[in-house]
Enzyme design. Structure first.
Site, PDB file in Angstrom:
ATOM      1  N   SER A   8      14.225  28.997  26.398  1.00 42.82           N
ATOM      2  CA  SER A   8      15.066  29.841  25.543  1.00 42.82           C
ATOM      3  C   SER A   8      14.233  30.668  24.573  1.00 42.82           C
ATOM      4  O   SER A   8      13.400  30.139  23.839  1.00 42.82           O
ATOM      5  CB  SER A   8      16.033  28.980  24.722  1.00 42.82           C
ATOM      6  N   HIS A  37      18.016  33.928  28.612  1.00 46.17           N
ATOM      7  CA  HIS A  37      17.455  33.567  29.917  1.00 46.17           C
ATOM      8  C   HIS A  37      17.769  34.696  30.889  1.00 46.17           C
ATOM      9  O   HIS A  37      18.920  34.893  31.281  1.00 46.17           O
ATOM     10  CB  HIS A  37      18.063  32.257  30.433  1.00 46.17           C
ATOM     11  N   HIS A  39      20.212  25.122  33.594  1.00 49.30           N
ATOM     12  CA  HIS A  39      20.357  23.881  32.816  1.00 49.30           C
ATOM     13  C   HIS A  39      21.503  23.035  33.352  1.00 49.30           C
ATOM     14  O   HIS A  39      22.493  23.561  33.869  1.00 49.30           O
ATOM     15  CB  HIS A  39      20.657  24.198  31.339  1.00 49.30           C
ATOM     16  N   TYR A  87      23.624  21.555  31.511  1.00 49.56           N
ATOM     17  CA  TYR A  87      24.844  21.810  30.714  1.00 49.56           C
ATOM     18  C   TYR A  87      25.603  23.054  31.167  1.00 49.56           C
ATOM     19  O   TYR A  87      26.751  23.263  30.773  1.00 49.56           O
ATOM     20  CB  TYR A  87      24.527  21.900  29.210  1.00 49.56           C
ATOM     21  N   GLU A  88      24.980  23.874  32.009  1.00 49.32           N
ATOM     22  CA  GLU A  88      25.704  25.035  32.557  1.00 49.32           C
ATOM     23  C   GLU A  88      26.662  24.602  33.663  1.00 49.32           C
ATOM     24  O   GLU A  88      27.428  25.427  34.180  1.00 49.32           O
ATOM     25  CB  GLU A  88      24.710  26.065  33.109  1.00 49.32           C
ATOM     26  N   ALA A  99      12.342  25.345  24.322  1.00 50.07           N
ATOM     27  CA  ALA A  99      12.638  25.284  22.893  1.00 50.07           C
ATOM     28  C   ALA A  99      13.099  23.861  22.604  1.00 50.07           C
ATOM     29  O   ALA A  99      13.835  23.282  23.402  1.00 50.07           O
ATOM     30  CB  ALA A  99      13.745  26.272  22.546  1.00 50.07           C
ATOM     31  N   MET A 127      16.903  20.079  25.994  1.00 47.87           N
ATOM     32  CA  MET A 127      17.924  19.980  27.039  1.00 47.87           C
ATOM     33  C   MET A 127      17.394  20.359  28.420  1.00 47.87           C
ATOM     34  O   MET A 127      18.173  20.755  29.292  1.00 47.87           O
ATOM     35  CB  MET A 127      19.107  20.893  26.687  1.00 47.87           C
ATOM     36  N   SER A 128      16.088  20.247  28.624  1.00 47.54           N
ATOM     37  CA  SER A 128      15.533  20.741  29.905  1.00 47.54           C
ATOM     38  C   SER A 128      14.247  20.021  30.250  1.00 47.54           C
ATOM     39  O   SER A 128      13.983  18.921  29.776  1.00 47.54           O
ATOM     40  CB  SER A 128      15.268  22.246  29.785  1.00 47.54           C
ATOM     41  N   ASN A 186      13.256  24.308  15.542  1.00 41.87           N
ATOM     42  CA  ASN A 186      14.022  23.799  14.392  1.00 41.87           C
ATOM     43  C   ASN A 186      13.718  22.312  14.278  1.00 41.87           C
ATOM     44  O   ASN A 186      13.251  21.698  15.232  1.00 41.87           O
ATOM     45  CB  ASN A 186      15.525  24.014  14.617  1.00 41.87           C
ATOM     46  N   HIS A 227      22.080  28.314  18.514  1.00 39.45           N
ATOM     47  CA  HIS A 227      21.287  28.903  19.599  1.00 39.45           C
ATOM     48  C   HIS A 227      20.617  30.197  19.132  1.00 39.45           C
ATOM     49  O   HIS A 227      19.473  30.478  19.511  1.00 39.45           O
ATOM     50  CB  HIS A 227      22.179  29.168  20.820  1.00 39.45           C
TER      51      HIS A 227
END
Ligand code: HPA
Length: 286
Positions: A33, A64, A86, A88-89, A116, A217-218, A241, A255
């Site tokens: 990201s 992306h 991902h 989550y998609e 990220a 998340m990846s 962050n 995001h």
């Protein structure tokens, strides 16, 4: 039942890519990201949208781009995934890791993953870079593992080890380049959650307690699939962050902030990765 693909499926995708480029990449790069910008450095680039390649999913996440950028970078032939898929998609683990296997079928033997991530280690700060030395695969433990389903013995073993996923030589090379280029590079354990929500404060405290240094998340599914198929792996997190550990804190990660922070980190990440690729390339010629 997880999605399953055959070797023929992977090879069909690889054949489509081969027909669209003269380059013969040996290094794959996956951009996380906000890190798309690195692909602009690729010379004599051939661009292939994911939608043109059989079985590839398309990126649905802002930040992306969703295409392969194949060309020359720092003296090496590379295949860059400008944007990843991902879990989550709504894609299965097998779908999100399909491009890694396709790269392996293309002849790519080294995979560089970027992402990220939120910082868990209290000595980290937003803006840091971290080389991943190990991971905690919470999503895999919950049953979503990209290697479940029929094993493709031609690629790798049914029960692969996971203690050498992140290639020691490449981690050492990244550390050396960082030292030479005056880039502050942390090293640590990456925790993967499924997303799309960011972590709760109790989760931040739990993962910290369990030895996690960063959370995202990846990356872990792709790293496992690459390692299974005998590829060397280097993975770098950009700490965009810090995880929020206090209930009802005034701040919350978004995001947009992640993408904005990524843009600030990209020049340092670019310098690091160009140095790594350059030295990998020259090593191959020795
Ligand atoms: N958590 C999970 N994924 C992330 C984060 C985070 O704090 N920041 C960027 N990706």
């Amino acid at each position: 039942m997880p999605h399953t693909y055959t070797l023929d499926d992977y090879d069909a995708a690889a054949a489509t890519i081969r027909a669209r480029t003269q380059h013969k990449p040996t290094i794959g790069l996956v951009l996380g990201s906000g890190l798309n910008g690195l692909a602009d450095q690729v010379q004599q680039a051939d661009l292939i949208p994911y939608g043109d390649i059989p079985h590839f999913g398309t990126s649905t996440v802002p930040g992306h781009a969703g295409r392969l950028v194949i060309g020359e970078l720092a003296g090496a032939s590379v295949c860059v995934m400008q944007g990843r898929l991902h879990f989550y998609e709504g894609y299965s683990m097998q779908q999100i890791t399909l491009p890694v296997r396709v790269m392996q079928r293309l002849g790519i033997n080294t995979l560089i993953l970027t992402n990220a991530a939120g910082g868990l280690n209290p000595t980290f700060a937003a803006g840091d870079l971290m080389v991943i030395s190990d991971h905690i695969n919470f999503v895999g433990m919950a049953g979503a593992n990209p290697l479940s389903g029929p094993n493709l013995d031609a690629l790798g073993p049914r029960f692969p080890a996971a203690n050498r996923v992140y290639t020691r030589r490449l981690r050492a090379l990244a550390m050396q380049v960082a030292a030479d280029e005056n880039i502050n590079l942390q090293s640590g354990t990456y925790v993967v959650l499924s997303g799309p929500n960011f972590e709760s404060p109790a989760e931040v405290r739990m993962w910290r307690m369990l030895g996690g240094d960063a959370v995202g998340m990846s990356t872990v599914p792709e790293a496992l699939v690459a390692h299974h198929a005998g590829m060397e792996v280097l993975a770098i997190s950009t700490i965009t962050n810090m995880g929020v550990e206090v209930m009802d804190a005034d701040v919350e990660p978004t995001h947009e902030d992640v993408v904005a922070a990524g843009a600030i980190i990209v020049p340092r990440l670019t310098a690091l990765l160009l140095g790594v690729v350059r030295r990998m390339g020259s090593r191959a010629l020795e």
